[in-house]
Each structure stands twice: as structure tokens, then as C-alpha cells.
Design a protein around this motif. Structure first.
Motif, PDB file in Angstrom:
ATOM      1  N   SER A   1       0.852  -1.186   0.000  1.00 50.49           N
ATOM      2  CA  SER A   1       0.000   0.000   0.000  1.00 50.49           C
ATOM      3  C   SER A   1       0.887   1.236   0.000  1.00 50.49           C
ATOM      4  O   SER A   1       1.909   1.280   0.688  1.00 50.49           O
ATOM      5  N   ALA A   2       0.482   2.233  -0.764  1.00 50.63           N
ATOM      6  CA  ALA A   2       1.232   3.486  -0.824  1.00 50.63           C
ATOM      7  C   ALA A   2       0.634   4.479   0.162  1.00 50.63           C
ATOM      8  O   ALA A   2      -0.580   4.679   0.205  1.00 50.63           O
ATOM      9  N   GLY A   3       1.492   5.088   0.982  1.00 47.44           N
ATOM     10  CA  GLY A   3       1.027   6.107   1.913  1.00 47.44           C
ATOM     11  C   GLY A   3       0.377   5.552   3.158  1.00 47.44           C
ATOM     12  O   GLY A   3      -0.425   6.228   3.792  1.00 47.44           O
ATOM     13  N   GLY A   4       0.669   4.326   3.550  1.00 48.93           N
ATOM     14  CA  GLY A   4       0.087   3.748   4.748  1.00 48.93           C
ATOM     15  C   GLY A   4       0.200   2.241   4.723  1.00 48.93           C
ATOM     16  O   GLY A   4       0.906   1.669   3.887  1.00 48.93           O
ATOM     17  N   GLY A   5      -0.512   1.598   5.644  1.00 48.56           N
ATOM     18  CA  GLY A   5      -0.486   0.147   5.720  1.00 48.56           C
ATOM     19  C   GLY A   5      -1.883  -0.413   5.578  1.00 48.56           C
ATOM     20  O   GLY A   5      -2.863   0.177   6.036  1.00 48.56           O
ATOM     21  N   SER A   6      -2.005  -1.581   4.939  1.00 46.58           N
ATOM     22  CA  SER A   6      -3.310  -2.188   4.726  1.00 46.58           C
ATOM     23  C   SER A   6      -3.152  -3.696   4.652  1.00 46.58           C
ATOM     24  O   SER A   6      -2.055  -4.225   4.441  1.00 46.58           O
ATOM     25  N   PHE A   7      -4.278  -4.375   4.821  1.00 46.60           N
ATOM     26  CA  PHE A   7      -4.313  -5.811   4.593  1.00 46.60           C
ATOM     27  C   PHE A   7      -5.678  -6.183   4.028  1.00 46.60           C
ATOM     28  O   PHE A   7      -6.670  -5.467   4.179  1.00 46.60           O
ATOM     29  N   LEU A   8      -5.676  -7.314   3.348  1.00 50.63           N
ATOM     30  CA  LEU A   8      -6.845  -7.785   2.629  1.00 50.63           C
ATOM     31  C   LEU A   8      -7.548  -8.851   3.458  1.00 50.63           C
ATOM     32  O   LEU A   8      -6.905  -9.728   4.043  1.00 50.63           O
ATOM     33  N   VAL A   9      -8.887  -8.790   3.524  1.00 50.42           N
ATOM     34  CA  VAL A   9      -9.701  -9.792   4.204  1.00 50.42           C
ATOM     35  C   VAL A   9     -10.708 -10.333   3.202  1.00 50.42           C
ATOM     36  O   VAL A   9     -11.511  -9.576   2.649  1.00 50.42           O
ATOM     37  N   LEU A  10     -10.636 -11.649   2.965  1.00 49.61           N
ATOM     38  CA  LEU A  10     -11.518 -12.300   2.007  1.00 49.61           C
ATOM     39  C   LEU A  10     -12.265 -13.439   2.686  1.00 49.61           C
ATOM     40  O   LEU A  10     -11.654 -14.213   3.444  1.00 49.61           O
ATOM     41  N   PRO A  11     -13.554 -13.598   2.436  1.00 53.21           N
ATOM     42  CA  PRO A  11     -14.242 -14.838   2.844  1.00 53.21           C
ATOM     43  C   PRO A  11     -13.609 -16.022   2.114  1.00 53.21           C
ATOM     44  O   PRO A  11     -13.199 -15.909   0.957  1.00 53.21           O
ATOM     45  N   LEU A  12     -13.530 -17.155   2.789  1.00 56.40           N
ATOM     46  CA  LEU A  12     -12.825 -18.301   2.213  1.00 56.40           C
ATOM     47  C   LEU A  12     -13.438 -18.749   0.892  1.00 56.40           C
ATOM     48  O   LEU A  12     -12.737 -19.261   0.018  1.00 56.40           O
ATOM     49  N   GLU A  13     -14.752 -18.572   0.731  1.00 59.55           N
ATOM     50  CA  GLU A  13     -15.387 -19.057  -0.481  1.00 59.55           C
ATOM     51  C   GLU A  13     -15.142 -18.158  -1.684  1.00 59.55           C
ATOM     52  O   GLU A  13     -15.444 -18.541  -2.820  1.00 59.55           O
ATOM     53  N   ASN A  14     -14.562 -16.968  -1.500  1.00 59.51           N
ATOM     54  CA  ASN A  14     -14.307 -16.043  -2.616  1.00 59.51           C
ATOM     55  C   ASN A  14     -12.990 -16.376  -3.309  1.00 59.51           C
ATOM     56  O   ASN A  14     -12.036 -15.602  -3.297  1.00 59.51           O
ATOM     57  N   VAL A  15     -12.929 -17.557  -3.915  1.00 60.02           N
ATOM     58  CA  VAL A  15     -11.709 -17.990  -4.600  1.00 60.02           C
ATOM     59  C   VAL A  15     -11.672 -17.378  -5.999  1.00 60.02           C
ATOM     60  O   VAL A  15     -12.646 -16.799  -6.481  1.00 60.02           O
ATOM     61  N   GLY A  16     -10.517 -17.535  -6.640  1.00 60.51           N
ATOM     62  CA  GLY A  16     -10.345 -16.991  -7.983  1.00 60.51           C
ATOM     63  C   GLY A  16      -9.549 -15.702  -7.967  1.00 60.51           C
ATOM     64  O   GLY A  16      -8.820 -15.398  -7.018  1.00 60.51           O
ATOM     65  N   ARG A  17      -9.673 -14.928  -9.033  1.00 63.66           N
ATOM     66  CA  ARG A  17      -8.921 -13.678  -9.154  1.00 63.66           C
ATOM     67  C   ARG A  17      -9.572 -12.595  -8.308  1.00 63.66           C
ATOM     68  O   ARG A  17     -10.785 -12.382  -8.346  1.00 63.66           O
ATOM     69  N   VAL A  18      -8.730 -11.910  -7.527  1.00 65.30           N
ATOM     70  CA  VAL A  18      -9.197 -10.840  -6.652  1.00 65.30           C
ATOM     71  C   VAL A  18      -9.276  -9.548  -7.456  1.00 65.30           C
ATOM     72  O   VAL A  18      -8.350  -9.202  -8.199  1.00 65.30           O
ATOM     73  N   ASP A  19     -10.392  -8.852  -7.281  1.00 66.75           N
ATOM     74  CA  ASP A  19     -10.580  -7.587  -7.988  1.00 66.75           C
ATOM     75  C   ASP A  19      -9.513  -6.586  -7.560  1.00 66.75           C
ATOM     76  O   ASP A  19      -9.145  -6.496  -6.390  1.00 66.75           O
ATOM     77  N   ARG A  20      -9.012  -5.839  -8.511  1.00 65.25           N
ATOM     78  CA  ARG A  20      -7.952  -4.874  -8.209  1.00 65.25           C
ATOM     79  C   ARG A  20      -8.448  -3.784  -7.264  1.00 65.25           C
ATOM     80  O   ARG A  20      -7.682  -3.226  -6.484  1.00 65.25           O
ATOM     81  N   ASN A  21      -9.719  -3.475  -7.302  1.00 64.41           N
ATOM     82  CA  ASN A  21     -10.299  -2.456  -6.441  1.00 64.41           C
ATOM     83  C   ASN A  21     -11.030  -3.066  -5.242  1.00 64.41           C
ATOM     84  O   ASN A  21     -11.998  -2.491  -4.743  1.00 64.41           O
ATOM     85  N   VAL A  22     -10.575  -4.215  -4.817  1.00 70.23           N
ATOM     86  CA  VAL A  22     -11.215  -4.879  -3.681  1.00 70.23           C
ATOM     87  C   VAL A  22     -11.061  -4.019  -2.430  1.00 70.23           C
ATOM     88  O   VAL A  22     -10.021  -3.384  -2.222  1.00 70.23           O
TER      89      VAL A  22
ATOM     90  N   LEU B   1     -10.135  -2.870   1.271  1.00 69.65           N
ATOM     91  CA  LEU B   1      -9.051  -3.256   2.161  1.00 69.65           C
ATOM     92  C   LEU B   1      -9.309  -2.732   3.564  1.00 69.65           C
ATOM     93  O   LEU B   1     -10.138  -1.842   3.775  1.00 69.65           O
ATOM     94  N   VAL B   2      -8.573  -3.291   4.509  1.00 70.06           N
ATOM     95  CA  VAL B   2      -8.543  -2.747   5.871  1.00 70.06           C
ATOM     96  C   VAL B   2      -7.309  -1.860   5.944  1.00 70.06           C
ATOM     97  O   VAL B   2      -6.180  -2.343   6.002  1.00 70.06           O
ATOM     98  N   SER B   3      -7.487  -0.569   5.903  1.00 70.26           N
ATOM     99  CA  SER B   3      -6.347   0.348   5.787  1.00 70.26           C
ATOM    100  C   SER B   3      -6.534   1.529   6.729  1.00 70.26           C
ATOM    101  O   SER B   3      -6.967   2.601   6.313  1.00 70.26           O
ATOM    102  N   GLY B   4      -6.220   1.315   7.984  1.00 68.35           N
ATOM    103  CA  GLY B   4      -6.305   2.401   8.949  1.00 68.35           C
ATOM    104  C   GLY B   4      -4.974   2.781   9.541  1.00 68.35           C
ATOM    105  O   GLY B   4      -4.871   3.760  10.301  1.00 68.35           O
ATOM    106  N   HIS B   5      -3.915   2.031   9.229  1.00 70.23           N
ATOM    107  CA  HIS B   5      -2.583   2.329   9.752  1.00 70.23           C
ATOM    108  C   HIS B   5      -1.908   3.386   8.882  1.00 70.23           C
ATOM    109  O   HIS B   5      -2.147   3.473   7.674  1.00 70.23           O
ATOM    110  N   LYS B   6      -1.030   4.152   9.517  1.00 67.18           N
ATOM    111  CA  LYS B   6      -0.303   5.205   8.807  1.00 67.18           C
ATOM    112  C   LYS B   6       1.022   4.710   8.230  1.00 67.18           C
ATOM    113  O   LYS B   6       1.696   5.465   7.535  1.00 67.18           O
ATOM    114  N   ALA B   7       1.409   3.505   8.562  1.00 66.35           N
ATOM    115  CA  ALA B   7       2.649   2.912   8.029  1.00 66.35           C
ATOM    116  C   ALA B   7       2.371   1.441   7.740  1.00 66.35           C
ATOM    117  O   ALA B   7       1.267   0.941   7.972  1.00 66.35           O
TER     118      ALA B   7
END
Length: 771
Positions: free
Chosen positions: A79-100, A102-108
Motif C-alpha cells: 500500500s502506498a502512503g500507509g499500511g493495509s491488509f486484505l480480508v476475504l471470505p474463504l469461499e471467494n476464490v479466484g482472481r481478486v478484484d484490483r479495487n477490492v 481493504l482494511v487500511s487504517g494504519h499510517k505505516a
């Protein structure tokens, strides 16, 4: 009797022995250490069942970058300008959308994430911005980017490198940071329960024990510490792995400690320690010479340990037992893609229908997340009790206040079988807890006869005292089957069905147990015969067995070429006859050492030796002759402080030294390496003719006349074969030791230049080639 007759008899005996050896090997393969996990194998899921298009973080922290629970998969992303991580339900397999979202509340950058063991919707994250945040993920996943955390925990002065939840206490979270402090939090109150401030250098890893009463830490000062998390008091400490790279330590269920790390020679190791005595490990084993950090994943229910190295393409798995040698190797899962990070599914999320005992989510550099399932092959479709003992559930055992006041409790266990099949409501009790009279039992027709139908609610008639009505369909079925047999079939209740299913399962278990006992009896009946065969084979083996080259070099059969060279170099210095003058067997041991190195350092000879032993080498003509392989390290002769081979009797001037600069890379200085240099050396060869040699002046007495004698000097020479110099190429192996300093010299004796062409005036043994 003739000699041919005896040869025929010997051949027959050898054939019989060979047949018995084959039978014995089959028998021994069945009586090796009994373990139900010996045949565990890993298999990657199909591409359609994996995840793709994930922008995995490129941060160089010592984290797995991934965690998973029965509902969600979380992955730290770039992530640019901060920190983030992705949370996906297990059944959402396949290609992840580029605009999915994110959980992004950290500043680093986010450095570590961990799901709460008591709530599958709660996740904690530690960041480079010195904060710990708690997030609540709704069922079904997030639909918009989540920036507001549920709880913020602020106390660290430097980045937070690890977050770990308490195994049995509700809302208790541990966080460790680069400020060399560990905080224990009550998440529900955003309050610090205790602080651990006893480390002098950066903390590398932290882990709770089984009931959360102690923690174990590994530190950059190469020390392991067992600490009371409530008071911060050090209970035990000791030196761990002595390598310069990070080590990790976790608790085993019985209180022992399992660790991974590196040796001084940058070789990866694992070890088992007693938490009450960290002065020395119970066992320590070297794995390989790779650079990746080993992350241990421990299954507390089965005792299996999975070792996943960052940058490796393999996952090794072992089984732990309380008895020596403690760690038993099972197998290795191999793939072609190295792993960037990895996450382990808790036991509650596994597929018991396929006997799955572990599942890993492997992050690849390409942005994919590969799902790897480890299963035990079983033929029966019934629930396997031995593979799935009761495991830790999502219900807490104690609260945070109880824990800080000194209460310890093991995690609450649940049955995996009940977890997947669902709780069963007693069939003889209605929703108002009133007993149902037998005459009011609900009957079903044939197509609805299943255990699931017992959980369906029947319509309630208030005029019948809350008793469920008999379905109208039953009456119609009974009218169609007036016979007593048909009436009995139609009135079969769910209780009877469950009883029959239970009895059938019990019969199947008894049949399996009978089959195991029958196999055990068959083995015992053949035990006497195989003991005799074993003794006979052992005697023949003692008579005909060759030397064990791996034992001579103190190496396992999986040793690499660099390990063989290092071990030979070390042992050759210790066992050389010049250093063991009083040992009559020193020469023999040194020759065995040279033969072992000569066989194992050559890949072709090593294959022959591994397949057929020393006899196979002799048949190939490779074990009868012995040369001095140590000369490739130090030249043709040894100088252990005792002077040259002439013992000072022949004072001939030495030739000039040749000094060459050898440039090495920073990686080779850090990890060590063996470098081969081709040396063009003039070698004396015998040719036709003869020459004068060993010329010397001797006194001769000559009679000049009666009573007259004259003494004079006269040159006397011997006749020696004529020689000529031929240039030959010789490969010199130079060992670059880890941490070698600039300007370090490595001498090779008898490998230098020849400045004087007069053969009698040069001592070739003292000419050195210096790198």
C-alpha cells in the motif's frame, strides 16, 4: 569334493540369504516406528480453488504475512502512503478484484496480523506506526474500505513486530515491538495488564504456552527466555541458536520448547528444550544451509510440526513425541514456487470428510495464494477418532480479569465431529421441554427418513398441550399399507434410526479393531522366523560389510558437498599422523578418512556407494587406490608446526612464493563458500636416458709409491633416470569461511613458482602459493 562344488554351494546360500533379506526388509518396513501420520501427503488445490491477483507486501519483515480462520483469509498487502491488509471470505476464490476493499487504517506498513481464537470476526494488526489496532469484520466480508478500527492500543515507542492472542483468556492480547518491550493488553478496556521489559536487544519472536501462564521469547542477543507474563519476571534463560540470523521459539503442549534457528556456520537447525533448564537442548538437528527463516507451525492435538522456510519451495513435517529422539521426520512437500508467506488453518476449519489434518495458504511472489491440503489416506468413510481428538474451540475458558489475578485454564475443547455434524436435540423432548408420549411419535414416509428431518419443527397445536401433531401425510401412507409390516416401517422414528446408525458405526469400529488385532497376530507368528533371519543377516553383514564413509566423516546421508568438505578439512587436521605420533592406528584412520572423502566428494562415486556400498566402488576400480585429497586444500604436504619433510637434514634454499589476490562477493563472505581455482603446475616426469644426480665431493687416497700416499677431493655422482618438466593443471579448493576478513591469507604448500632451474638447488616442498 572339487572347488566348483563349494562355489555352487556358496552361490545357493547367497541366493537364499538374498531372498530372506528381501523378506526381512518388507517385514522391517512394517515394524518401524508406529505412527498414523507416516503416510501424510500434501496436495495443492486446483487453480480455480486458489486466489490470484493479490498485491502481497514487499516489506522485509520476519512475518508470515498471512493468517486464516474458518471464515476469512487475511493477507498483508502493498500500500502506498500507509499500511493495509486484505480480508476475504474463504469461499471467494479466484482472481481478486484490483479495487477490492481493504482494511487500511494504519499510517505505516502493517507488519503482523492475528485472528482472535474466540471470535472469528475479530482481527488484530501491528504496524510500523507503533500502534496495535483491533478490527471487527462483518460476516460475508467488508464491502467498502475499512479505515476506522474498533480499538486502538497505543504504548509502543517503536514499530510493533508481533501480535499474539492468549489461547484461553478472553480479550487478552500480547504485542512486542522494536522498543524491546512486550505489552499484555485487555482489549475490551484498552488497558495494559502488564509490561515485560527485560530484553537488552530486539525481540525476534514471542509465544504463549498451552494455558497462557508463561511466554517464551527469542532475542537478537541469541538468548531464549521463559517469562512470567503477569509480572515480567524471567523464570529461565539460556543460550539458543548461535547463528547471526533470527531464531524462533514456540511452546509444545507438554511444556517443552521447540525452536528453529541457525548455527555459526549459517546452517539451519531445529531443537527441543526443557523449559526448566535452557542450558543445553534436549536435541538439536541441522537441516540444511539455506538462508530463509524457518517458521514452525505446531498442531497441539496431533503433535505434528510443520517447518516452512521463507523463500523455500518445500514444507517439511515432523511428529513430536515426549520420548527421545523427540522429533521424528515424516516427509516433505515439494513444489516449484518459493513461498513469500504462509498461513495455517485452525483445526475447526478442516475438511474431516477427506481426513484432512492440516491446510496451508501459501503466498507466492506472483501474487497468488495457493491452498495446500495435508491428508491421511483412509479407506473408511466413517469419522476417524484417532485423527481428530478434541480440539480448542472458540469459547474462552477465563476472562482477562481472572487471568491477571492469577487464574490459569487450558483452552476449552470441543469435538470436531459434533462441530461438523451439528448438535442433536433429544428427540423425546419438545421445544417446551415436555416429554412426548410414545403414541404421539412423528412418523415420516420413506423419502423424508434422514437425521436432518429430526431437527425440523413440527406444527404445534395449542389444544394438545403443546404436543406436536402427527403429520397428515402419515395417515395417508398408513391407509395405503394396511399390513402390519408396512405399518411398522412407516412408524419408524428418528430415535430408532439414530440407534441403528450408532450400532452400525460401532460394528464398523469393532471390525477395524479386529482387523488390526489379526494383523498383529500374523506379525507375532512370524517373529521367531524373522529373528533367526535377522541374526543370520547381521552376522553376514558384520563379515562382509565395508566401511561406513558417512560415519567416518560424522555426517548424515543427506549431507551436501560443502558439508563433506568442511567435515573432512576439520577431521584431517585432527587425525593426521604428524599430530598423532604416539597412536599406532593414526595412519589407518587417516587413510579411511581420505577414502571416505574421495568417494563422497565425487557425485558419481557417491551414487555407487549409496547404492552398493564399498564393494560397488571396488568393482568399479575406485576404492583400491588412495591419494591424498587434503593436498587440494593445503598442497602436497602438511605443516602442523613441525617443519618440512626433510626434518632439517637437507638445507636447500626454498623457491619463491606466488601471491594471488582472490576477490569474493559479499554473499560469499556472509555465508561462506568453496571456490575452485585451476593451477598450472610444472611436474617432473621420467623420460629416456639418465643423468648425474646427488653429486658430492669425497676424499680419495692414492698410493704414489712405496710408503707414499696422496689424499685429494673427487666429485662422485649417482646415475638417476632423466626427467623433464610437464605442465599439468591441478584444481585447488579454497574455503571462504563466513566472516573472513579482508587480506586473509590461505597458503598452499609446494604450489609456488620455480625461480632456479638447477634441480639440485630447489626444495620444491617449501614453495608456497598464497591466496
Amino acid at each position: 569334493m572339487s572347488f566348483d562344488f563349494y562355489c555352487a554351494i556358496i552361490k545357493v546360500v547367497c541366493v537364499v540369504l538374498l531372498q530372506h533379506i528381501i523378506l526381512l526388509s518388507i517385514f522391517m518396513s512394517r515394524v518401524v516406528r508406529n505412527s498414523k501420520f507416516r503416510h501424510v501427503f500434501g496436495q495443492a488445490s486446483k487453480k480455480a480453488d486458489c486466489y490470484e491477483g493479490i498485491r502481497v507486501t514487499k516489506h522485509a519483515s520476519d512475518s508470515t504475512f498471512c493468517c486464516v480462520n474458518p471464515k476469512f483469509l487475511a493477507i498483508i498487502t502493498e500500500s502506498a502512503g500507509g499500511g493495509s491488509f486484505l480480508v476475504l471470505p474463504l469461499e471467494n476464490v479466484g482472481r481478486v478484484d484490483r479495487n477490492v476493499p481493504l482494511v487500511s487504517g494504519h499510517k505505516a506498513a502493517v507488519l503482523d496480523i492475528a485472528w482472535c481464537p474466540h471470535n472469528d470476526n475479530i482481527i488484530a494488526s501491528g504496524s510500523d506506526d507503533c500502534t496495535v489496532k483491533i478490527w471487527q469484520i462483518p460476516d460475508g466480508g467488508i464491502t467498502t474500505t475499512l479505515t476506522e478500527s474498533t480499538v486502538d492500543l497505543i504504548a509502543h515507542q517503536r514499530r510493533v513486530v508481533q501480535v499474539v492472542w492468549h489461547p484461553s483468556a478472553l480479550n487478552v492480547l500480547l504485542s512486542s515491538g522494536s522498543d524491546m518491550k512486550i505489552f499484555i493488553w485487555n482489549v475490551s478496556k484498552s488497558a495494559i495488564l502488564s509490561t515485560v521489559d527485560c530484553h537488552t536487544e530486539a525481540i525476534l519472536s514471542v509465544a504463549w504456552n498451552y494455558n497462557g501462564s508463561r511466554i517464551v521469547t527469542s532475542c537478537k542477543d541469541k538468548m531464549f527466555r521463559v517469562i512470567n507474563p503477569r509480572t515480567g519476571e524471567i523464570i529461565q534463560s539460556g543460550a539458543g541458536h548461535q547463528g547471526g540470523k533470527p531464531a524462533r521459539a514456540i511452546y509444545l503442549r507438554d511444556g517443552r520448547i521447540f525452536s528453529t534457528g541457525f548455527s555459526k556456520m549459517a546452517e539451519r537447525q531445529y531443537a527441543v528444550w526443557d523449559e526448566n533448564n535452557l542450558s543445553a537442548p534436549l536435541t538439536m538437528v541441522e537441516l540444511d544451509s539455506s538462508n530463509g527463516i524457518l517458521f514452525p507451525f505446531y498442531d497441539e492435538d496431533t503433535g505434528m510440526i510443520f517447518l516452512c522456510g521463507k523463500g523455500d519451495s518445500a514444507i517439511r513435517y515432523f511428529e513430536y513425541t515426549p520420548e527421545t529422539p523427540y522429533i521424528h521426520y515424516l516427509s516433505t512437500y515439494l513444489s516449484s514456487d518459493p513461498q513469500r508467506g504462509i498461513g495455517n488453518m485452525p483445526k475447526r476449519g478442516l475438511n474431516i470428510a477427506t481426513c484432512e489434518i492440516a491446510r496451508f495458504y501459501k503466498l507466492l511472489n506472483s501474487g497468488a495464494c495457493e491452498v495446500i491440503s495435508f491428508t491421511v489416506p483412509r479407506k473408511s468413510e466413517l469419522f476417524q477418532d484417532d485423527l481428530y481428538p478434541d480440539t480448542a474451540g472458540d469459547e474462552h475458558a477465563i476472562t482477562a480479569d481472572e487471568w491477571i489475578n492469577g487464574v490459569d485454564a487450558d483452552p476449552k475443547l470441543i469435538s470436531i465431529r459434533d462441530l461438523h455434524s451439528g448438535p442433536k436435540t433429544p428427540l423425546n423432548v419438545n421445544n417446551n421441554n415436555q416429554l412426548i408420549p410414545p403414541k404421539q411419535e412423528v412418523a415420516f414416509d420413506k423419502q423424508n427418513l434422514s437425521p436432518k428431518s429430526s431437527l425440523e419443527k413440527s406444527p404445534i397445536d395449542n389444544t394438545n398441550n403443546g404436543q406436536p401433531k402427527v403429520q397428515s401425510k402419515t395417515t395417508s401412507v398408513q391407509s395405503k399399507k394396511p399390513s402390519a409390516l408396512a405399518e411398522k416401517e412407516d412408524t419408524l422414528t428418528n430415535t430408532q434410526y439414530d440407534i441403528i446408525v450408532t450400532q452400525l458405526e460401532g460394528i464398523m469400529r469393532r471390525m477395524d479393531e479386529f482387523d488390526r488385532r489379526l494383523q498383529a497376530l500374523e506379525k507375532r507368528s512370524m517373529k521367531t522366523i524373522y529373528i533367526f533371519i535377522l541374526l543370520l543377516v547381521f552376522i553376514v553383514t558384520l563379515i562382509s560389510a565395508g566401511r561406513d564413509f558417512y560415519k567416518i566423516l560424522n555426517l548424515p546421508k543427506t549431507a551436501t558437498l560443502n558439508q563433506i568438505k568442511k567435515s573432512y578439512r576439520k577431521l584431517a587436521k585432527e587425525l593426521h599422523p604428524d599430530k598423532n605420533n604416539n597412536d599406532p592406528k593414526a595412519q589407518e584412520r587417516f587413510q579411511d578418512l581420505g577414502a571416505a572423502y574421495e568417494a563422497l566428494s565425487d557425485p558419481d562415486k557417491r551414487k555407487i556407494y549409496d547404492a552398493r556400498g564399498e564393494d560397488g566402488l571396488k568393482q568399479q576400480g575406485g576404492a583400491d587406490s588412495f591419494h591424498d585429497p587434503f593436498s587440494s586444500f593445503f598442497g602436497d604436504f602438511f605443516n602442523f608446526g613441525g617443519g618440512s619433510r626433510d626434518d632439517g637434514h637437507n638445507h636447500i634454499p626454498r623457491g619463491g612464493d606466488l601471491i594471488m589476490d582472490l576477490y569474493v562477493t559479499l554473499e560469499e563472505v556472509y555465508n561462506g563458500n568453496f571456490i575452485e581455482v585451476v593451477r598450472a603446475k610444472p611436474v617432473a616426469k621420467t623420460t629416456s636416458g639418465s643423468r648425474k644426480c646427488n653429486c658430492r665431493m669425497e676424499m680419495r687416497t692414492t698410493q704414489m709409491g712405496p710408503g707414499r700416499f696422496q689424499m685429494m677431493q673427487e666429485q662422485v655422482c649417482d646415475e638417476c633416470p632423466n626427467i623433464k618438466f610437464v605442465t599439468e593443471e591441478k584444481v585447488l579448493e579454497i574455503e571462504v569461511e563466513p566472516g573472513v576478513s579482508d587480506g586473509y591469507e590461505i597458503p598452499f604448500h609446494a604450489e609456488g613458482l620455480l625461480y632456479n632451474k638447477i634441480l639440485q638447488s630447489i626444495n620444491y616442498d617449501n614453495i608456497e602459493l598464497i591466496f
